[in-house]
Design a protein around this motif. Structure first.
Motif, PDB file in Angstrom:
ATOM      1  N   ILE A  61      41.198  44.581  44.402  1.00 35.85           N
ATOM      2  CA  ILE A  61      42.385  43.815  44.780  1.00 35.85           C
ATOM      3  C   ILE A  61      43.604  44.713  44.586  1.00 35.85           C
ATOM      4  N   TYR A  62      44.600  44.484  45.401  1.00 35.76           N
ATOM      5  CA  TYR A  62      45.761  45.359  45.446  1.00 35.76           C
ATOM      6  C   TYR A  62      46.952  44.549  45.944  1.00 35.76           C
ATOM      7  N   ASP A 117      48.738  48.169  38.449  1.00 34.48           N
ATOM      8  CA  ASP A 117      49.277  47.161  37.549  1.00 34.48           C
ATOM      9  C   ASP A 117      49.864  46.003  38.333  1.00 34.48           C
ATOM     10  N   GLY A 118      49.832  44.820  37.735  1.00 34.73           N
ATOM     11  CA  GLY A 118      50.319  43.622  38.391  1.00 34.73           C
ATOM     12  C   GLY A 118      51.834  43.553  38.429  1.00 34.73           C
ATOM     13  N   PRO A 119      52.358  42.435  38.991  1.00 34.49           N
ATOM     14  CA  PRO A 119      51.575  41.341  39.584  1.00 34.49           C
ATOM     15  C   PRO A 119      50.987  41.734  40.955  1.00 34.49           C
ATOM     16  N   ILE A 120      49.804  41.173  41.247  1.00 28.92           N
ATOM     17  CA  ILE A 120      49.151  41.408  42.525  1.00 28.92           C
ATOM     18  C   ILE A 120      49.520  40.264  43.461  1.00 28.92           C
ATOM     19  N   LEU A 121      50.319  40.562  44.467  1.00 26.34           N
ATOM     20  CA  LEU A 121      50.751  39.551  45.423  1.00 26.34           C
ATOM     21  C   LEU A 121      49.958  39.722  46.715  1.00 26.34           C
ATOM     22  N   ALA A 122      49.157  38.728  47.018  1.00 28.93           N
ATOM     23  CA  ALA A 122      48.307  38.790  48.207  1.00 28.93           C
ATOM     24  C   ALA A 122      49.028  38.220  49.409  1.00 28.93           C
ATOM     25  N   ALA A 123      48.505  38.533  50.597  1.00 29.24           N
ATOM     26  CA  ALA A 123      49.060  37.969  51.824  1.00 29.24           C
ATOM     27  C   ALA A 123      48.962  36.452  51.767  1.00 29.24           C
ATOM     28  N   GLY A 124      50.027  35.796  52.232  1.00 28.09           N
ATOM     29  CA  GLY A 124      50.054  34.337  52.194  1.00 28.09           C
ATOM     30  C   GLY A 124      50.772  33.784  50.986  1.00 28.09           C
ATOM     31  N   LYS A 159      45.214  37.442  39.630  1.00 24.77           N
ATOM     32  CA  LYS A 159      45.033  38.174  38.382  1.00 24.77           C
ATOM     33  C   LYS A 159      43.631  38.768  38.377  1.00 24.77           C
ATOM     34  N   ALA A 160      43.538  40.063  38.169  1.00 21.13           N
ATOM     35  CA  ALA A 160      42.239  40.734  38.198  1.00 21.13           C
ATOM     36  C   ALA A 160      41.502  40.545  36.881  1.00 21.13           C
ATOM     37  N   GLU A 161      40.168  40.569  36.979  1.00 24.02           N
ATOM     38  CA  GLU A 161      39.336  40.503  35.784  1.00 24.02           C
ATOM     39  C   GLU A 161      39.224  41.862  35.110  1.00 24.02           C
ATOM     40  N   GLN A 162      39.291  42.930  35.908  1.00 23.23           N
ATOM     41  CA  GLN A 162      39.081  44.278  35.377  1.00 23.23           C
ATOM     42  C   GLN A 162      40.079  45.250  35.989  1.00 23.23           C
TER      43      GLN A 162
END
Length: 327
Positions: free
Chosen positions: A18-19, A55-62, A67-70
């Motif tokens: 995830i990115y 590093d977060g936050p990870i903002l996805a499309a939409g 939040k990643a597990e690893q």
């Protein structure tokens, strides 16, 4: 009485990257196919985790925040790594990500990209000298930027030496089912496909989805009788002139209309179906010798089957059967 909980899965570990700017449709496919609990398959089903490449936050499309597990070092333990798209084909790929992917492949992990995720594998040098595909809109750009890759824009997915790529977003489902079929067999893959209300094995190529005139609906109906007749003969041995005669068309007209309906020339379509029949027999008929298998799937000889099988899949029928049975 305490209710017994299903055992935790203990199968291959699937890590989904995830990115920031994550492609949510592709990510959803990866979870649906590999992360959704499936107790009906027992404890040997896939383990699943999300891995953040930054590093977060990870903002996805939409507008979603994930939040990643690893973190990236978790790829050291992954058996399968999924790259669900990429945030832009011109967007740089972090060096620590490409290095982690290189190390994962070197130790034996399988790597799979969906749609534009092929550019991440390309940046890591993992597609050099290999057959790969991506969305038809990006195929020319991938080939131009990475000339060492053998880009096949007409494929729904490709596999070479534990590196998998898929075409446009929906082709991620085809690729995932292909991986499940390798690991657990056709019966399990078909069951998962039914749960998704998706075809277990989609025929044709992504060429049929590229921007081109839509075939007349009446033509599609006209060809339905031909396809029904061909399906009854699983060897698909009817020649192009015979098919044209059955349709009451000249060969030239038949080839043109057939290609519009299916996205493939008649000979190419017939060969693809013969190869799929051969794959099915290799997976299900363990004692069938190659000569009989080649005739049942429409090839004149085992040598002809080997030639076309290697050309299409990059391996031999015998090696495919052995690999499938091992998995």
């Amino acid at each position: 009485m305490q209710k017994l909980m299903p055992p935790e899965p203990a199968g291959p570990l699937v890590a989904v990257l995830i990115y920031d700017g994550l492609c949510t449709f592709e990510f959803g496919q990866a979870y649906e196919l590999f992360g959704l609990p499936r107790p009906e398959f027992g404890a040997n089903w896939y383990r699943y985790q999300t891995v953040a490449i930054e590093d977060g936050p990870i903002l996805a499309a939409g507008g979603l925040e994930i939040k990643a597990e690893q973190q990236l070092n978790a790829l050291e333990l992954a058996d399968i790594i999924i790259i669900p798209g990429w945030r832009g084909i011109e967007t740089p790929v972090p060096k620590d990500l490409t290095e982690a992917l290189q190390q994962a492949h070197k130790r034996g992990a399988r790597l799979a990209s969906i749609c534009s995720g092929a550019f991440v594998l390309a940046e890591a040098g993992l597609l050099n000298g290999r057959v790969a595909t991506t969305h038809w809109r990006y195929a020319d750009a991938l080939q131009a930027r990475f000339p060492a890759i053998n880009v096949k824009e007409d494929r729904l997915y490709s596999e070479t030496d534990r590196v998998f790529t898929s075409a446009g977003s929906a082709a991620g489902l085809d690729l995932a089912l292909h991986i499940i079929r390798q690991d657990y067999g056709s019966k399990v893959a078909n069951t998962v496909a039914k749960r998704l209300v998706a075809p277990p094995l989609r025929e044709g190529t992504q060429t049929q989805y590229a921007e081109q005139p839509v075939p007349d609906q009446r033509e599609s109906k006209r060809f339905a009788a031909l396809f029904e007749k061909l399906e009854k003969n699983r060897a698909y041995t009817m020649s192009v002139p015979e098919m044209a005669q059955l349709m009451g068309m000249s060969q030239r007209t038949f080839i043109r209309k057939f290609s519009k309906v299916t996205g493939l020339a008649p000979a190419e379509w017939r060969r693809s179906r013969q190869l799929e029949t051969a794959k099915h027999l290799l997976e299900t008929e363990e004692t069938l010798d190659m000569e009989n298998l080649s005739h049942l799937s429409g090839f004149g000889s085992a040598a002809t089957l080997r030639h076309h099988f290697r050309s299409k899949y990059g391996t031999t029928p015998t090696a495919y059967r052995r690999q499938f049975q091992m998995r």
